[in-house]
Enzyme design. Structure first.
Site, PDB file in Angstrom:
ATOM      1  N   GLU A 116      -1.387   9.232  26.746  1.00  0.00           N
ATOM      2  CA  GLU A 116      -0.495   9.756  27.783  1.00  0.00           C
ATOM      3  C   GLU A 116      -1.252   9.963  29.086  1.00  0.00           C
ATOM      4  OE1 GLU A 116      -0.633  10.810  24.661  1.00  0.00           O
ATOM      5  OE2 GLU A 116       1.340  10.158  23.966  1.00  0.00           O
TER       6      GLU A 116
ATOM      7  N   HIS B 267       8.801  17.257  18.421  1.00  0.00           N
ATOM      8  CA  HIS B 267       9.502  16.209  19.161  1.00  0.00           C
ATOM      9  C   HIS B 267      10.634  16.791  20.014  1.00  0.00           C
ATOM     10  CE1 HIS B 267       7.399  13.643  16.345  1.00  0.00           C
ATOM     11  NE2 HIS B 267       7.905  12.561  16.873  1.00  0.00           N
TER      12      HIS B 267
END
Lengths: 325, 355
Positions: free
Chosen positions: A60, A129
């Site tokens: 990321e 998530h």
């Protein structure tokens, strides 16, 4: 044209951007051949090829860091971070560079990156998530934060974000990806960043929410109407900057306000909106501004998510509390 | 301590100022102008650096990160770049910035805590110093990647220290560079210490250069106090990048003579004998000067004139920096966004009223 889901609307927006602007690059994990884990980039890799729609290694920080470098050298990267719970390795790049580069280079190199991030709960996803940590980002000067709650807004806001000359964090409510269908305009259109949407008009109470919480709020408002309470629902859409005018105008009319968000309560965006109302409409208030939010505990695994996140009954109960103050 | 310095390194000029065989071949091809420029830049940068420390002691600039000892690594590498190449420095690369055309006034302004110092002239592609360690390396990868995607010739170079090689951003940037074969130079000035922590505590690898192997691109370890070797290794890496052959990691083994910053005291963590050895025997300018003298390229008078000129340029830059009108308080909003929101405009007005 057949009605589109939000995820199709986002795909359509990305398609327009790639087709009309050579400098637009879509990059992220699984965005290529696989079309994204939610299929938001479906078909784009086949259409535009490996140099426009790029599957990256799992990093990321490097996805955002490299996007910043691409923007410095004239491209317009639209990066996907797979889930909001996974964005934190890129936090340093977002906070220390993306948000500051225009200021630090005195306008020479704005980091014109769009970061798309699926967020929020409600889809029975695995642990971590389902984060909704938008206020971590709205606290940072130098980036804009937006989130749609309808397919039409999703495409229009995304295209506005892509054309915006500054970095934009584009939060995508996963729960709404496929739950609503509506006709969306073909081609390029934009929903201006910084403008809230009045979902329905009402006289007694202003309900402010965004993303996944908008349908919950709307449903509670409909139920309230049957009890004789007329709610005005505002979909904030732009979390930074906030459309204060629409909020204040509404609160001055209704005299009551409530904020609904799934993020934890403390230092959530609800606190900021409460302050805005206190600063600008205090004398119009007939009851304290109320917050209905997620709890100050880590987002639970999904067995407990339905009670952790604000639901229709909780919102309705809070509406009644505000009205009986 | 610093391990085996000479392990696998490339050196063209010995500490006695003698050219090696490979060095002699490079030397042969270089113009006298370039040979002198190396020296002049190093002298200029050292003069500036020493003055900056004095200014800090006088309270005229803030905490400053000195570079003395690293002049060859900076001048040699920067000299190999073109003006179109993108430079992503850390906070000790004032030498690189100067060679790339950053006005000295800007550098003083930066260390005076003034944002004007971050801005390069439009034709100078040097980004502001990246303070958080290693975070600029992915930017260089992205800028280089963009060149490749646009089929343009400019490359990007990231400067960082040995400490940065412990950060995730370094490894993630290396990985992206290797996977996408981008025209980037990852230039590590290994000066042996990350503030106080020696390289042996940063990594179990013997060298930085060998880390490139895992990412499947070349890594070179070069005597970072040998300006000729640094220049040639960087130049070849840049040519490779421009040919589309991908990234290169360069480890320039060097030493900062002073402390990490003017707020640090390096005597707390470095043995004096080690420092003395670097200062007395391994100094990059002294070594290069010997070579120029041996080659008949150093004119004492010319050298003296140059040093005077450096002092004058430095004086001039300080005058310019110190006389620049301060920015108004509301300037914090001037470059926040292309267009400010209503709230930001209101806060800007509030600051304006403070004047």
């Amino acid at each position: 044209m057949s009605p589109s889901t939000m995820v199709q609307a986002i795909q359509s927006g990305l398609y327009e951007a790639l087709a009309q602007h050579d400098e637009v690059i879509v990059l992220g994990e699984d965005v290529g051949k696989n079309g994204g884990v939610f299929r938001a980039t479906e078909g784009l890799w086949a259409q535009f090829g490996d140099e426009r729609v790029i599957d990256t290694p799992l990093s990321e920080a490097a996805i955002i860091g490299a996007s910043i470098g691409m923007a410095i050298n004239g491209l317009k990267p639209v990066a996907e971070i797979q889930f909001m719970g996974f964005i934190y390795p890129a936090m340093e790049q977002i906070v220390t560079h993306m948000a500051r580069l225009r200021t630090r280079t005195q306008g020479a190199y704005p980091a014109t990156v769009v970061v798309r991030v699926p967020y929020g709960g409600g889809i029975r996803a695995p642990e971590l998530h389902c984060d909704s940590t938008e206020s971590l980002f709205t606290h940072i000067p130098g980036i804009k934060v937006v989130t749609p709650s309808t397919p039409k807004d999703a495409k229009g806001l995304l295209l506005a974000a892509i054309r915006d000359p500054d970095p934009v964090l584009f939060l995508e409510p996963m729960q709404l990806y496929r739950s609503i269908k509506e006709e969306i305009p073909a081609g390029w259109y934009e929903i201006p960043i910084g403008e809230a949407r009045r979902v329905c008009e009402g006289d007694d109470l202003t309900l402010i929410s965004w993303g996944t919480m908008v349908p919950v709020t709307e449903a509670a408002a409909k139920q309230a109407l049957q009890l004789g309470i007329s709610c005005e629902v505002i979909d904030l859409r732009s979390l930074s900057p906030i459309d204060e005018e629409t909020i204040i105008q509404s609160v001055k009319k209704t005299g009551r306000a409530m904020i609904i968000h799934e993020a934890p309560k403390t230092a959530g965006l609800g606190a900021e909106i409460t302050s805005i109302i206190n600063e600008q409409a205090f004398l119009y208030l007939e009851a304290p501004v109320k917050r209905v939010t997620g709890y100050d505990a880590p987002v639970p695994m999904y067995a407990l998510e339905d009670t952790y996140r604000p639901h229709q009954e909780r919102v309705l109960k809070a509406i009644q509390e505000v009205m009986s103050f | 301590m610093l391990g085996q310095l000479e392990k696998d390194w490339i050196q063209y000029v010995s500490i006695e100022g003698q050219l090696t065989e490979a060095g002699a071949a490079i030397w042969e091809e270089m113009s006298d102008r370039d040979k002198k420029q190396f020296y002049q830049w190093m002298v200029y940068i050292r003069s500036f650096d020493r003055r900056a420390i004095l200014l800090q002691r006088q309270g005229r600039i803030g905490t400053y990160a000195p570079l003395e000892g690293q002049e060859a690594a900076q001048v040699g590498s920067a000299y190999a770049l073109t003006a179109q190449d993108f430079v992503f420095p850390s906070y000790r690369e004032h030498g690189v910035a100067l060679v790339q055309g950053m006005p000295l006034t800007q550098i003083f302004l930066y260390w005076m805590g003034r944002v004007e110092g971050c801005k390069a002239p439009t034709d100078v592609r040097v980004l502001p110093p990246a303070v958080p360690i290693a975070t600029q390396i992915p930017h260089a990868v992205g800028a280089a990647w963009a060149s490749k995607l646009k089929k343009e010739k400019e490359i990007a170079i990231a400067y960082f220290g040995d400490g940065a090689t412990s950060e995730g951003d370094f490894h993630e940037a290396c990985n992206f560079s290797g996977v996408f074969q981008v025209p980037v130079i990852l230039f590590c000035q290994n000066n042996g210490y990350a503030i106080s922590v020696p390289f042996s505590r940063q990594s179990a690898s013997e060298t930085v250069a060998e880390k490139a192997k895992a990412y499947n691109f070349p890594g070179y370890r070069v005597d970072g106090n040998d300006v000729l070797a640094v220049y040639d290794v960087t130049k070849r890496a840049i040519e490779r990048a421009r040919r589309g052959e991908g990234p290169t990691l360069i480890e320039a083994v060097t030493y900062r003579k002073g402390s990490h910053t003017t707020a640090d005291d390096a005597r707390r963590y470095r043995p004096q004998a080690e420092v003395d050895e670097w200062i007395k025997e391994r100094d990059p300018i002294a070594r290069y000067r010997k070579l120029l003298v041996l080659d008949g390229l150093l004119d004492e008078r010319e050298d003296e004139d140059w040093r005077k000129e450096c002092d004058e340029k430095i004086d001039q830059a300080i005058r310019e920096a110190e006389s620049l009108t301060p920015l108004p308080p509301e300037h914090v909003f001037t470059h926040l966004f292309a267009q400010l929101s209503k709230q930001e405009k209101a806060q800007q007005a509030e600051l304006r009223e403070e004047r």
